[in-house]
Design an enzyme around this catalytic site. Structure first.
Site, PDB file in Angstrom:
ATOM      1  N   GLY A 264       0.790  -1.207   0.000  1.00 20.07           N
ATOM      2  CA  GLY A 264       0.000   0.000   0.000  1.00 20.07           C
ATOM      3  C   GLY A 264       0.826   1.262   0.000  1.00 20.07           C
ATOM      4  O   GLY A 264       1.921   1.325  -0.579  1.00 20.07           O
ATOM      5  N   HIS A 265       0.314   2.290   0.682  1.00 21.99           N
ATOM      6  CA  HIS A 265       0.900   3.628   0.668  1.00 21.99           C
ATOM      7  C   HIS A 265       2.267   3.658   1.336  1.00 21.99           C
ATOM      8  O   HIS A 265       3.187   4.311   0.852  1.00 21.99           O
ATOM      9  CB  HIS A 265      -0.073   4.581   1.377  1.00 21.99           C
ATOM     10  CG  HIS A 265       0.244   6.020   1.229  1.00 21.99           C
ATOM     11  ND1 HIS A 265       0.250   6.674   0.014  1.00 21.99           N
ATOM     12  CD2 HIS A 265       0.549   6.972   2.159  1.00 21.99           C
ATOM     13  CE1 HIS A 265       0.543   7.953   0.187  1.00 21.99           C
ATOM     14  NE2 HIS A 265       0.742   8.149   1.482  1.00 21.99           N
ATOM     15  N   PHE A 266       2.392   2.951   2.453  1.00 16.57           N
ATOM     16  CA  PHE A 266       3.661   2.893   3.178  1.00 16.57           C
ATOM     17  C   PHE A 266       4.320   1.537   2.899  1.00 16.57           C
ATOM     18  O   PHE A 266       4.358   0.646   3.731  1.00 16.57           O
ATOM     19  CB  PHE A 266       3.437   3.118   4.672  1.00 16.57           C
ATOM     20  CG  PHE A 266       3.097   4.541   5.002  1.00 16.57           C
ATOM     21  CD1 PHE A 266       4.051   5.538   4.893  1.00 16.57           C
ATOM     22  CD2 PHE A 266       1.822   4.899   5.396  1.00 16.57           C
ATOM     23  CE1 PHE A 266       3.744   6.866   5.177  1.00 16.57           C
ATOM     24  CE2 PHE A 266       1.499   6.216   5.693  1.00 16.57           C
ATOM     25  CZ  PHE A 266       2.468   7.203   5.588  1.00 16.57           C
TER      26      PHE A 266
END
Length: 289
Positions: A264-266
């Site tokens: 995901g985003h991180f």
């Protein structure tokens, strides 16, 4: 494992924290974090890179362990954060470097590149947009509404982004096995978001994000003119900056290396080894020295 130093320097009267590791005479990599985190997001990546590079990971003003003057005492804009970052790099003698940009780190990194294109030796973008493609509408429509019509009604959803559950959502969304993500990460970020007055700092930056897309044509010109080596390594499950943002780099940098990774985003939280391996390979082959 290389030692990581935890340091401060003062730029324009503001005390800024940064992590530093690696040989002082090695090529430099500057790691630029996003919202709502800090250089803490790079805590595991720094030592991996530091056996062959000098690695610098600053906390932006208002984030992490850097100063956080109130929003009525400092004009929180991406221009201002980029200026402070440039000042930090000058202060520690860094004038040529690669950048790793994620989320907010991207518009800060693009400003550094536009201000001094010859300073940038390579770019790694991990879910850091430089194109209109990639903005996931379900997330960003609330940000655009607040920018267009700041009011208590449009502000309320963005205040929701500052809560514990929304912070957790950023970390685990798109990750198939959530147990790979250390809960300490979102609790760490939430604790710092919850400091008195930090909400107004974050709202100011939500408003100022409107200055970033209009900058993109200049960024694209920079890409074409410089042909800077670029690696886009992207969490394909990111619901803030989608995979189209990674693919778009090839429009202006045909030799861009683009990898969509499960996560995901991180992405460093769940796919550190894969991201680090891609970075090391890319930098060894293409870093302009």
């Amino acid at each position: 494992m290389p030692s990581v130093h935890h340091r401060y320097t003062t730029v324009d009267g503001h005390r800024l924290f940064y992590r530093e590791a690696g040989p002082s005479d090695a090529p430099v990599i500057v790691l630029l974090h996003g919202f709502p985190t800090s250089s803490y997001m790079f805590r595991q990546l720094v030592p991996i890179l530091a056996d062959r590079y000098r690695v610098i990971a600053p906390d932006m003003l208002g984030f992490g362990l850097s100063d956080a003057p109130a929003a009525d005492e400092f004009d929180y804009t991406f221009d201002a954060l980029a200026k402070l970052t440039a000042g930090l790099l000058r202060d520690i003698g860094v004038d040529r470097y690669a950048i790793y940009v994620q989320d907010y780190g991207a518009p800060i990194g693009w400003r550094l590149a536009l201000a001094d294109p010859s300073a940038i030796t390579a770019v790694v973008s991990q879910n850091g947009n430089a194109y209109d493609a990639g903005f996931v509408d379900e997330f960003w429509r609330t940000v655009w509404a607040y920018q267009d019509r700041p009011s208590p009604e449009t502000e309320a959803p963005l205040r929701g982004f500052l809560g514990l559950e929304a912070t957790r959502w950023q970390y685990v969304t798109g990750v198939a096995d959530e147990t790979l993500v250390d809960p300490e990460s979102w609790h760490h970020d939430y604790a710092l978001l919850s400091r008195p007055g930090n909400d107004e700092i974050q709202l100011a930056l939500f408003r100022d994000y409107a200055t970033n897309p209009p900058l993109y044509p200049k960024v694209h010109d920079y890409f074409r003119q410089s042909a800077v080596p670029l690696l886009a390594v992207w969490g394909r499950g990111d619901e803030i900056f989608g995979p189209a943002g990674a693919a778009a780099f090839a429009d202006d940098l045909p030799d861009a290396e683009i990898h969509l990774v499960a996560g995901g985003h991180f992405l460093l939280e769940s796919a550190l080894d894969e991201v680090a391996a891609l970075m090391v390979d890319f930098l060894e082959r293409r870093l302009a020295r």
